[in-house]
Design a protein around this motif. Structure first.
Motif, mmCIF file in Angstrom:
data_model
loop_
_atom_site.group_PDB
_atom_site.id
_atom_site.type_symbol
_atom_site.label_atom_id
_atom_site.label_comp_id
_atom_site.label_asym_id
_atom_site.label_seq_id
_atom_site.Cartn_x
_atom_site.Cartn_y
_atom_site.Cartn_z
ATOM 1 N N UNK A 134 11.643 3.078 1.575
ATOM 2 C CA UNK A 134 11.055 1.746 1.634
ATOM 3 C C UNK A 134 10.105 1.514 0.458
ATOM 4 N N UNK A 135 9.228 2.457 0.199
ATOM 5 C CA UNK A 135 8.249 2.259 -0.878
ATOM 6 C C UNK A 135 8.917 2.323 -2.255
ATOM 7 N N UNK A 136 9.999 3.074 -2.398
ATOM 8 C CA UNK A 136 10.692 3.144 -3.673
ATOM 9 C C UNK A 136 11.468 1.863 -3.976
ATOM 10 N N UNK A 137 11.881 1.162 -2.925
ATOM 11 C CA UNK A 137 12.711 -0.024 -3.129
ATOM 12 C C UNK A 137 11.911 -1.323 -3.151
ATOM 13 N N UNK A 138 10.652 -1.272 -2.688
ATOM 14 C CA UNK A 138 9.854 -2.499 -2.593
ATOM 15 C C UNK A 138 8.474 -2.266 -3.205
ATOM 16 N N UNK A 139 8.262 -2.714 -4.434
ATOM 17 C CA UNK A 139 6.990 -2.454 -5.130
ATOM 18 C C UNK A 139 5.759 -2.969 -4.399
ATOM 19 N N UNK A 140 5.852 -4.125 -3.757
ATOM 20 C CA UNK A 140 4.677 -4.669 -3.068
ATOM 21 C C UNK A 140 4.272 -3.774 -1.896
ATOM 22 N N UNK A 141 5.250 -3.214 -1.200
ATOM 23 C CA UNK A 141 4.934 -2.297 -0.104
ATOM 24 C C UNK A 141 4.358 -1.008 -0.659
ATOM 25 N N UNK A 142 4.916 -0.528 -1.776
ATOM 26 C CA UNK A 142 4.364 0.675 -2.413
ATOM 27 C C UNK A 142 2.909 0.452 -2.794
ATOM 28 N N UNK A 143 2.615 -0.724 -3.354
ATOM 29 C CA UNK A 143 1.234 -1.050 -3.725
ATOM 30 C C UNK A 143 0.329 -1.063 -2.498
ATOM 31 N N UNK A 144 0.807 -1.654 -1.399
ATOM 32 C CA UNK A 144 0.010 -1.721 -0.180
ATOM 33 C C UNK A 144 -0.285 -0.320 0.357
ATOM 34 N N UNK A 145 0.690 0.579 0.270
ATOM 35 C CA UNK A 145 0.481 1.955 0.728
ATOM 36 C C UNK A 145 -0.534 2.670 -0.172
ATOM 37 N N UNK A 146 -0.449 2.419 -1.467
ATOM 38 C CA UNK A 146 -1.417 3.031 -2.384
ATOM 39 C C UNK A 146 -2.828 2.528 -2.081
ATOM 40 N N UNK A 147 -2.965 1.220 -1.873
ATOM 41 C CA UNK A 147 -4.279 0.646 -1.556
ATOM 42 C C UNK A 147 -4.822 1.256 -0.270
ATOM 43 N N UNK A 148 -3.963 1.426 0.726
ATOM 44 C CA UNK A 148 -4.389 2.017 1.990
ATOM 45 C C UNK A 148 -4.846 3.460 1.802
ATOM 46 N N UNK A 149 -4.135 4.205 0.960
ATOM 47 C CA UNK A 149 -4.522 5.589 0.668
ATOM 48 C C UNK A 149 -5.848 5.642 -0.083
ATOM 49 N N UNK A 150 -6.034 4.723 -1.044
ATOM 50 C CA UNK A 150 -7.291 4.667 -1.778
ATOM 51 C C UNK A 150 -8.461 4.303 -0.866
ATOM 52 N N UNK A 151 -8.214 3.424 0.082
ATOM 53 C CA UNK A 151 -9.252 3.056 1.037
ATOM 54 C C UNK A 151 -9.661 4.271 1.876
ATOM 55 N N UNK A 152 -8.689 5.057 2.287
ATOM 56 C CA UNK A 152 -9.002 6.259 3.055
ATOM 57 C C UNK A 152 -9.859 7.210 2.226
ATOM 58 N N UNK A 153 -9.561 7.330 0.936
ATOM 59 C CA UNK A 153 -10.378 8.164 0.060
ATOM 60 C C UNK A 153 -11.789 7.626 -0.089
#
Length: 332
Positions: A201-220
């Motif tokens: 899913x994240x490899x095929x949809x850049x906006x979702x990949x970005x959202x997952x990255x933002x969520x990971x950064x927020x956790x950090x």
């Protein structure tokens, strides 16, 4: 207990809604938030007939003018949200991502369509153990869980508190061995998604990949604040800061101001989280109660004055990045 109600015209607009957009009408909260009649509280014992220990987001029935004013039975937030917005059980996860990252309707539907397995667990149940090799990622839909590490001599440190909408182990898509434990704090409902499906899913949809990255950064970002909290604040400020964070995070996923909040952590768990002893936690709670910041009933603690807690701890929600949604970014 207070219920947060909406006017009938807005309720009618909500019933006609499709996928979540994160946009607002005429100064109201964004649509996913506006349709809720939330009571995001952990009741004191006896307040909820069926399960007093359950942490849930409660709603009334579908928001017709009649149901908004009725005393209809409450149902979990995720069930109401799924029925109202037609995105299924993963709706609360989608809303969590939308709080900081724009997603198109197509992206939202793609997340909602992820094959998943639902599972309910009791309080104090192991969900993931250090050293595990897993193929599925749990998403928390209802309840509370925590991450923890255990020292060689057996001492436990709670390193993260997870609330509904949080993805619990996305790192296992790329780090094949778990380096911490995940355990339920209350009874909880989880959706397990295959890591392979998430990666596709994240490899095929850049906006979702970005959202997952933002969520990971927020956790950090939250983890960095926790390090500061444990390492540099005194015990009273440490506890007050944690209570402020819990209040803010739960209020955000609820989408409406929370009038008050019952803290879903026992003194022993607060001690493991803050690097203090249960006896010291008890003393600090008494001190906060004397200042009017909290109210205690038995072993439960209720946040009653957020302003006082903010003053004691010097709390700033900058690290929660609550204003991260950039309107200039428009996913395809």
């Amino acid at each position: 207990m207070r219920r947060l109600l909406l006017d009938a015209p807005l309720a009618r607009r909500a019933r006609q809604a499709g996928p979540l957009t994160g946009r607002s009408f005429k100064g109201h909260h964004s649509l996913p938030r506006a349709v809720r009649t939330l009571r995001p509280l952990l009741p004191f014992p006896g307040r909820e007939r069926n399960n007093p220990a359950r942490f849930r987001f409660f709603n009334g029935n579908l928001p017709t003018a009649e149901s908004l004013m009725s005393n209809a039975p409450h149902v979990p937030w995720m069930e109401y949200h799924a029925d109202a917005l037609k995105l299924g059980p993963l709706s609360i996860f989608i809303q969590k991502l939308l709080n900081r990252s724009p997603l198109s309707s197509s992206d939202q539907r793609a997340i909602a369509a992820l094959p998943h397995r639902m599972q309910s667990v009791d309080a104090d149940t192991d969900i993931l153990s250090e050293g595990d090799h897993v193929g599925q990622c749990p998403i928390l839909l209802d309840g509370l869980v925590y991450r923890s590490k255990v020292a060689a001599e057996g001492g436990r440190q709670i390193v993260a508190l997870k609330i509904p909408g949080d993805i619990l182990d996305f790192q296992s898509a790329y780090l094949r061995q778990a380096d911490h434990d995940i355990r339920s704090l209350t009874s909880a409902t989880l959706a397990f998604v295959a890591l392979g499906d998430l990666e596709k899913l994240v490899l095929s949809r850049p906006a979702i990949a970005r959202a997952f990255v933002v969520d990971t950064l927020l956790e950090g970002s939250i983890a960095r604040e926790w390090l500061l909290n444990v390492g540099r604040r005194d015990a009273e400020a440490r506890l007050a800061h944690l209570l402020c964070e819990i209040f803010c995070r739960i209020g955000e996923i609820a989408g409406l101001p929370v009038p008050d909040l019952d803290v879903p952590l026992k003194q022993e768990q607060l001690a493991d989280l803050l690097g203090l002893t249960p006896v010291h936690i008890n003393r600090m709670l008494k001190r906060l109660e004397e200042k009017g910041a909290v109210v205690r009933v038995g072993r439960r603690t209720r946040v009653s004055n957020l302003s006082t807690l903010r003053s004691i701890s010097g709390f700033s929600d900058t690290y929660l990045h609550r204003q991260n949604l950039y309107e200039s970014y428009s996913p395809a």
